[in-house]
Design a protein around this motif. Structure first.
Motif: not given
Ligand code: SF4
Length: 308
Positions: A101, A55, A53, A60, A57
């Motif tokens: 996401q 994004a 992903c 994660c 985070c």
């Molecule tokens: S928490 Fe959600 S938005 Fe953030 S990296 Fe993981 S999958 Fe992507």
């Protein structure tokens, strides 16, 4: 009636190993049973896409920048249907379809409609997806989605690349739609102050949260927060008790993840079972995460006098 921020913080500050904390957990347990009619629920999550992903985070395992996903796996509709059916056949009430996401909401909405047609039973479908607006929220509801899991994460914009405002916009869309909001305080770790935890909980009340709770940050090696230890079950159980008492009648359900018997003796009445892509683990989970399945969840609840 809900408690004020100073009151929530004062309860969180109670020493976890004190008699006062035991008393707090006991009162939260009594309050939870009174409010819910002693009913407990299983939350069955299915991670639909094991994929990087963008994004990124910090907590994660899917963050593209951490390079932990070696072989992608995107579950097909027949595989998803089989997993939903297994959950429903085993009394899992909340069926949670979780994605990274940028997973297509059109695809997901089509899947929900088919699930509704193919799997009979008394269950609610919840989606845990990226950002969306009010028309999308209404469309998802029209196709059979009952609730949305969406959270302003602790240290949003610091440990994540999102601005709180864009996450709040999605919460506003949920609030204006017929969808229920599920928003745990997460991912809670040793790095967070009680004030931050109180802020997140009280903010979720403003958006009409119907299932709150605590989700611990699980350190995944190879992510930026991977070396920071997780909180103890005792500390999490105390937080569960505080949320149960702070939300009053406003928040019916309190969820704990990962589950512990101490937490369900402290006001929690919802536990999570997970399979597939899980942001707390770098492996794809084909069984149930940490082997916590509906058999273990039912045993926890039944041994503690809950009705599932
Ligand atoms: S928490 Fe959600 S938005 Fe953030 S990296 Fe993981 S999958 Fe992507």
């Amino acid at each position: 009636m809900t408690l004020s921020k100073p009151e929530v913080v004062a309860l969180l500050e109670i020493n976890t190993s004190s008699d006062a904390c035991s008393y707090l957990r006991k009162k939260a347990d009594e309050a939870g049973r009174l409010l819910t009619g002693n009913k407990a629920y299983m939350w069955g999550a299915i991670g639909l896409d094991y994929a990087p992903c963008p994004a990124n985070c910090d907590f994660c395992s899917f963050g593209e920048a951490w390079g932990l996903i070696e072989t992608e796996k995107i579950y097909t509709l027949p595989a998803i249907l089989a997993k939903v059916k297994e959950y429903v056949d085993n009394q899992v009430h909340f069926i949670v379809l979780r994605t990274t996401q940028y997973y297509s909401l059109d695809t997901l909405t089509d899947y929900v409609q088919t699930i509704r047609q193919e799997v009979a039973g008394d269950y609610e479908i919840v989606v845990n997806v990226g950002e969306f607006d009010l028309p999308t929220a209404n469309r998802m509801h029209a196709h059979g989605v009952e609730g949305v899991y969406h959270a302003i994460r602790l240290r949003e914009g610091v440990d994540t690349r999102f601005q709180t405002k864009e996450r709040l916009d999605t919460l506003s869309a949920v609030k204006q739609s017929p969808l229920k909001l599920i928003h745990l305080v997460e991912p809670v770790g040793i790095e967070h102050s009680y004030e931050e935890i109180a802020n997140r909980f009280l903010c979720s009340l403003e958006y009409g949260v119907c299932i709150s709770g605590i989700m611990a940050r699980i350190p995944v090696k190879g992510t930026p927060l991977g070396e920071m230890p997780r909180l103890s079950d005792e500390e999490i159980a105390k937080m569960i008790a505080v949320l149960r008492l702070s939300g009053g009648k406003t928040v019916e359900h309190i969820c704990v993840h990962p589950a512990s018997e101490l937490a369900i003796q402290s006001g929690a009445n919802v536990v999570v079972i997970e399979t597939g892509a899980i942001p707390r683990d770098k492996a794809l989970i084909t069984g149930k995460w940490l082997n916590f399945d509906y058999v273990a969840a039912k045993r926890f609840f039944e041994e503690n006098g809950f009705i599932i």
